[in-house]
Design an enzyme around this catalytic site. Structure first.
Site, PDB file in Angstrom:
ATOM      1  N   ASP A  40       0.876  -1.232  -0.027  1.00  0.00           N
ATOM      2  CA  ASP A  40       0.075   0.030   0.011  1.00  0.00           C
ATOM      3  C   ASP A  40       0.924   1.241  -0.024  1.00  0.00           C
ATOM      4  OD1 ASP A  40      -3.439   0.207   0.777  1.00  0.00           O
ATOM      5  OD2 ASP A  40      -2.239   1.923   1.160  1.00  0.00           O
ATOM      6  N   ASP A  65       4.314   2.934  -4.318  1.00  0.00           N
ATOM      7  CA  ASP A  65       3.175   3.709  -5.082  1.00  0.00           C
ATOM      8  C   ASP A  65       3.073   2.583  -6.489  1.00  0.00           C
ATOM      9  OD1 ASP A  65       1.731   5.056  -6.876  1.00  0.00           O
ATOM     10  OD2 ASP A  65       3.010   6.960  -6.369  1.00  0.00           O
ATOM     11  N   VAL A  66       1.862   2.140  -6.618  1.00  0.00           N
ATOM     12  CA  VAL A  66       1.978   1.373  -7.904  1.00  0.00           C
ATOM     13  C   VAL A  66       2.016   2.177  -9.123  1.00  0.00           C
ATOM     14  CG1 VAL A  66       0.156  -0.474  -6.813  1.00  0.00           C
ATOM     15  CG2 VAL A  66      -0.776   1.537  -8.196  1.00  0.00           C
ATOM     16  N   TYR A 158     -11.582   7.990 -14.323  1.00  0.00           N
ATOM     17  CA  TYR A 158     -11.808   6.688 -13.687  1.00  0.00           C
ATOM     18  C   TYR A 158     -12.584   5.672 -14.699  1.00  0.00           C
ATOM     19  CZ  TYR A 158     -13.386   3.628  -9.756  1.00  0.00           C
ATOM     20  OH  TYR A 158     -13.656   2.330  -8.829  1.00  0.00           O
ATOM     21  N   LYS A 162     -11.071   2.128 -15.865  1.00  0.00           N
ATOM     22  CA  LYS A 162     -11.523   0.769 -15.528  1.00  0.00           C
ATOM     23  C   LYS A 162     -12.004   0.227 -16.890  1.00  0.00           C
ATOM     24  CE  LYS A 162     -11.494   1.118 -11.043  1.00  0.00           C
ATOM     25  NZ  LYS A 162     -10.152   0.135 -10.264  1.00  0.00           N
ATOM     26  N   THR A 193     -17.278   0.430   1.388  1.00  0.00           N
ATOM     27  CA  THR A 193     -15.887   0.592   1.965  1.00  0.00           C
ATOM     28  C   THR A 193     -15.353   2.081   2.351  1.00  0.00           C
ATOM     29  OG1 THR A 193     -14.987   0.907  -0.215  1.00  0.00           O
ATOM     30  CG2 THR A 193     -15.356  -1.171   0.163  1.00  0.00           C
TER      31      THR A 193
END
Ligand SMILES: NC(=O)c1ccc[n+]([C@@H]2O[C@H](COP(=O)([O-])OP(=O)(O)OC[C@H]3O[C@@H](n4cnc5c(N)ncnc54)[C@H](O)[C@@H]3O)[C@@H](O)[C@H]2O)c1
Length: 266
Positions: A40, A65-66, A158, A162, A193
């Site tokens: 994370d 960091d991805v 976004y 996606k 969440t």
């Protein structure tokens, strides 16, 4: 929870594993006996999440960091150094869109979101795939969204990211199918969440309207997604690859002009 005994002792790397869907996945896969690495951006949260999984289970907390190729390689190498293999990769790291009208959006925000979701998913999978291909086995589980299939105004980055993840799931799934490495995605509907709760609290999502639009009449839970992930991680889904599975209480199936749910909102 369904039991998948073959998962016992296998190794999972979960990005965004410190919160929400990633955390639920970490807990669910740990209960199946898997050794889980929680990766994370938030180091403290990753440590706390790994500690939640318990002692002695081969759990690992990784900060990174991805969207950084160097961080991604370091995290994949750390799991391989510790366990020598990676059987399951869950790409759950994510951030929210600005929800601004297109003409007010910042290009830098668009780029960052695509970097985290789409390029991040690409880079982490690319870093982990060589180990899976050597093993001739592995299951990659990506996070798409209803936003990757349906048009949601103001959510350009976004939705595009996606949708891209859905297509990349197919391309990589096709590339590696004969070598035993599967790539699938889950398209959650609205799950309660911290990510969704923040958007509700900020007035960017309306929980009542979402419930009316969802045939099941309620938001989902992180556990609904984690259960689907456990299935996709397991050998029970051995012939499933390249698929984006909606886990959305019927949200994407609904096409009529009326409310999908007319019951009480309590
Ligand atoms: N919750 C929902 O309703 C919902 C619906 C559809 C899709 N999703 C997708 O599921 C994924 C997880 O969402 P969630 O609800 O669990 O969110 P969350 O905010 O609860 O958790 C996301 C985690 O990702 C981490 N993260 C953010 N940027 C990162 C980066 N650059 N590198 C590494 N880690 C990073 C965060 O620190 C956080 O711990 C996201 O990709 C999200 O788009 C969620």
């Amino acid at each position: 929870m369904a039991a998948y005994p073959e998962l016992q002792g296998r190794v999972a790397l979960i990005t965004g594993g410190a919160s929400g869907l990633g955390l639920a996945a970490a807990q669910t896969l740990a209960r199946q006996g898997m050794r889980v690495a929680v990766a994370d951006l938030d180091a403290g949260a990753a440590e706390r999440a790994a500690a939640l999984l318990g002692e002695g289970g081969g759990y690992l907390a990784l900060q990174g960091d991805v969207a950084s190729e160097a961080d991604v390689q370091r995290m994949a190498d750390a799991v391989l150094a510790r366990h020598g293999r990676i059987d399951v990769l869950i790409n759950s790291a994510g951030i929210a869109d600005s929800f601004k009208p297109t003409v007010e959006q910042q290009v830098a925000d668009f780029r960052r979101l695509v970097d985290v979701h789409l390029t991040g998913t690409y880079m982490v999978t690319k870093a982990v795939a060589p180990a899976m291909l050597r093993q001739c086995s592995g299951s990659v589980i990506n996070l798409s969204s209803v936003a990757g299939v349906l048009g949601l105004a103001r959510r350009n980055a976004y939705s595009a990211a996606k949708a891209g993840i859905g297509m990349m799931t197919r391309t990589m799934g096709c590339e590696w199918a004969a070598q035993g490495v599967r790539v699938n995605a889950i398209a959650p509907g609205y799950m309660l969440t911290p990510f969704a709760q923040r958007l509700i609290d900020e007035g960017k999502l309306d929980a009542g309207r979402i419930r009316r639009r969802t045939p099941a009449g309620r938001l989902g839970t992180a556990q609904h997604i984690a259960d689907a992930m456990a299935f996709l991680a397991s050998d029970a889904s051995a012939f499933i690859t390249g698929v984006t599975l909606p886990v959305d209480g019927g949200y994407m199936a609904w096409g009529a002009a009326s409310d999908a749910y007319e019951g009480p909102l309590d």
